[in-house]
Design a protein around this motif. Structure first.
Motif, mmCIF file in Angstrom:
data_model
loop_
_atom_site.group_PDB
_atom_site.id
_atom_site.type_symbol
_atom_site.label_atom_id
_atom_site.label_comp_id
_atom_site.label_asym_id
_atom_site.label_seq_id
_atom_site.Cartn_x
_atom_site.Cartn_y
_atom_site.Cartn_z
ATOM 1 N N TRP A 161 36.218 69.793 -12.205
ATOM 2 C CA TRP A 161 37.469 69.036 -12.255
ATOM 3 C C TRP A 161 38.641 69.893 -12.729
ATOM 4 C CZ3 TRP A 161 37.395 65.019 -9.434
ATOM 5 C CH2 TRP A 161 36.296 64.168 -9.370
ATOM 6 N N LEU A 162 38.334 71.003 -13.390
ATOM 7 C CA LEU A 162 39.408 71.874 -13.891
ATOM 8 C C LEU A 162 39.985 72.769 -12.801
ATOM 9 C CD1 LEU A 162 37.855 73.018 -17.299
ATOM 10 C CD2 LEU A 162 39.441 71.122 -16.887
ATOM 11 N N ILE A 163 39.228 72.930 -11.719
ATOM 12 C CA ILE A 163 39.658 73.814 -10.633
ATOM 13 C C ILE A 163 40.351 72.991 -9.553
ATOM 14 C CG2 ILE A 163 38.905 75.478 -8.886
ATOM 15 C CD1 ILE A 163 36.437 75.989 -10.680
ATOM 16 N N LEU A 200 43.597 69.612 -15.851
ATOM 17 C CA LEU A 200 44.522 70.115 -16.861
ATOM 18 C C LEU A 200 45.952 69.670 -16.582
ATOM 19 C CD1 LEU A 200 43.132 73.755 -17.202
ATOM 20 C CD2 LEU A 200 42.800 71.851 -18.796
ATOM 21 N N GLN A 201 46.231 69.345 -15.304
ATOM 22 C CA GLN A 201 47.541 68.793 -14.934
ATOM 23 C C GLN A 201 47.456 67.273 -15.115
ATOM 24 O OE1 GLN A 201 47.021 70.904 -11.017
ATOM 25 N NE2 GLN A 201 49.214 71.348 -11.278
ATOM 26 N N SER A 202 47.469 66.848 -16.344
ATOM 27 C CA SER A 202 47.076 65.480 -16.703
ATOM 28 C C SER A 202 47.807 64.383 -15.929
ATOM 29 C CB SER A 202 47.255 65.262 -18.211
ATOM 30 O OG SER A 202 48.579 65.527 -18.602
ATOM 31 N N GLU A 203 49.135 64.486 -15.817
ATOM 32 C CA GLU A 203 49.890 63.429 -15.140
ATOM 33 C C GLU A 203 49.579 63.384 -13.642
ATOM 34 O OE1 GLU A 203 51.671 61.003 -16.450
ATOM 35 O OE2 GLU A 203 51.004 61.809 -18.383
#
Length: 283
Positions: free
Chosen positions: A181-183, A192-195
């Motif tokens: 999910w981080l990639i 990491l791009q939360s919004e």
């Protein structure tokens, strides 16, 4: 729960109507001009095709009645038919039916593909009819509760010696799944791009469900006497870090070969794709 499932289904219909309306049927037809070369490329280099047709599955298809669930762009339906199967294709998108109609008109199939439109659970299908029921990246669009209802009906429409093959995402490591999910991938931002990720998640039509091998195995045992699961993509997944060139292309082919020599527990834990085979429905 029922309201949420209906909402997800409507999202799927809207999303895939849009995708399939852009399919160029002539491009599908064109690959059959040099089919042997094209097919060899698919089943040696591309994860979903390597896994779907592994173990010489294509040699098993001749004269078999096959139901494909979630036929989508219908390319696999066309290939199944070309390989000698009598194919029935189901999808919730009616656009898939239009593609099937066009393929039947343009291709010289021994027997035309039959399209079954709408929800499989609502379709009136003869019991004990099919030798095979297949799905390529289909089941993970269902909730686990819906999956069980599907398997119940699938077991009934299959012949007593019938078989199921599903190719699905494999999530047997929570740590690896979190890293995934981080990639970012095309169309999906990093967690990491939360919004941005939050907006993507709201619009993602895939349900929250268990895609572990244990989930598929345990549920399958309720409706089938035998279950076999094979794994793909442990090494091949690293090609995503490489530029699109000949090295990456050759790496994928060799990766699938090398994976066969890995210990079973490594393949099970770190694969990104699994092939679920069910045999002999419990009647």
């Amino acid at each position: 729960m029922e309201k949420k499932a209906k909402s997800l289904k409507n999202q799927n219909i809207e999303q895939y109507d849009n995708i399939y309306s852009k399919i160029d049927v002539d491009k599908i037809v064109a690959v059959f001009q040099d089919f042997d070369i094209y097919f060899k490329e698919l089943i040696t280099h591309h994860t979903s095709w390597v896994s779907f047709y592994y173990d010489n599955f294509h040699k098993f298809l001749k004269n078999k009645k096959v139901l494909e669930l979630g036929c989508g762009d219908c390319k696999n339906s066309a290939i199944l038919s070309h390989l000698g199967a009598e194919v029935y294709s189901n999808d919730i998108s009616q656009i898939s039916g239009e593609i099937i109609k066009s393929l039947n008109e343009k291709m010289n199939f021994k027997k035309n593909i039959t399209f079954i439109g709408g929800d499989f659970l609502d379709a009136k299908i003869e019991m004990n009819k099919f030798d095979l029921v297949v799905g390529k990246a289909f089941v993970h669009h269902l909730t686990n509760e819906e999956e069980e209802v599907f398997l119940n009906k699938i077991s009934k429409v299959l012949k007593p010696d019938g078989r199921v093959r599903f190719v699905e995402p494999c999530v047997n490591s929570k740590v690896l799944d979190e890293i995934r999910w981080l990639i970012p991938t095309p169309g999906r931002p990093s967690k990491l791009q939360s919004e941005k990720f939050k907006v993507w998640k709201i619009n993602d039509p895939h349900p929250e469900r268990d895609n572990s091998s244990n989930s598929y195995r345990n549920l399958g045992k309720k409706y089938f006497k035998n279950c076999d699961i094979n794994y793909f993509g442990v090494i091949e997944r690293f090609c995503r870090l490489m530029p699109h060139n000949n090295f990456r292309h050759n790496f994928r082919k060799n990766a699938f070969i090398l994976e066969k020599y890995l210990p079973d527990f490594i393949n099970m834990k770190f694969a990104r794709t699994q092939v679920v085979d069910y045999w002999h429905p419990i009647k």
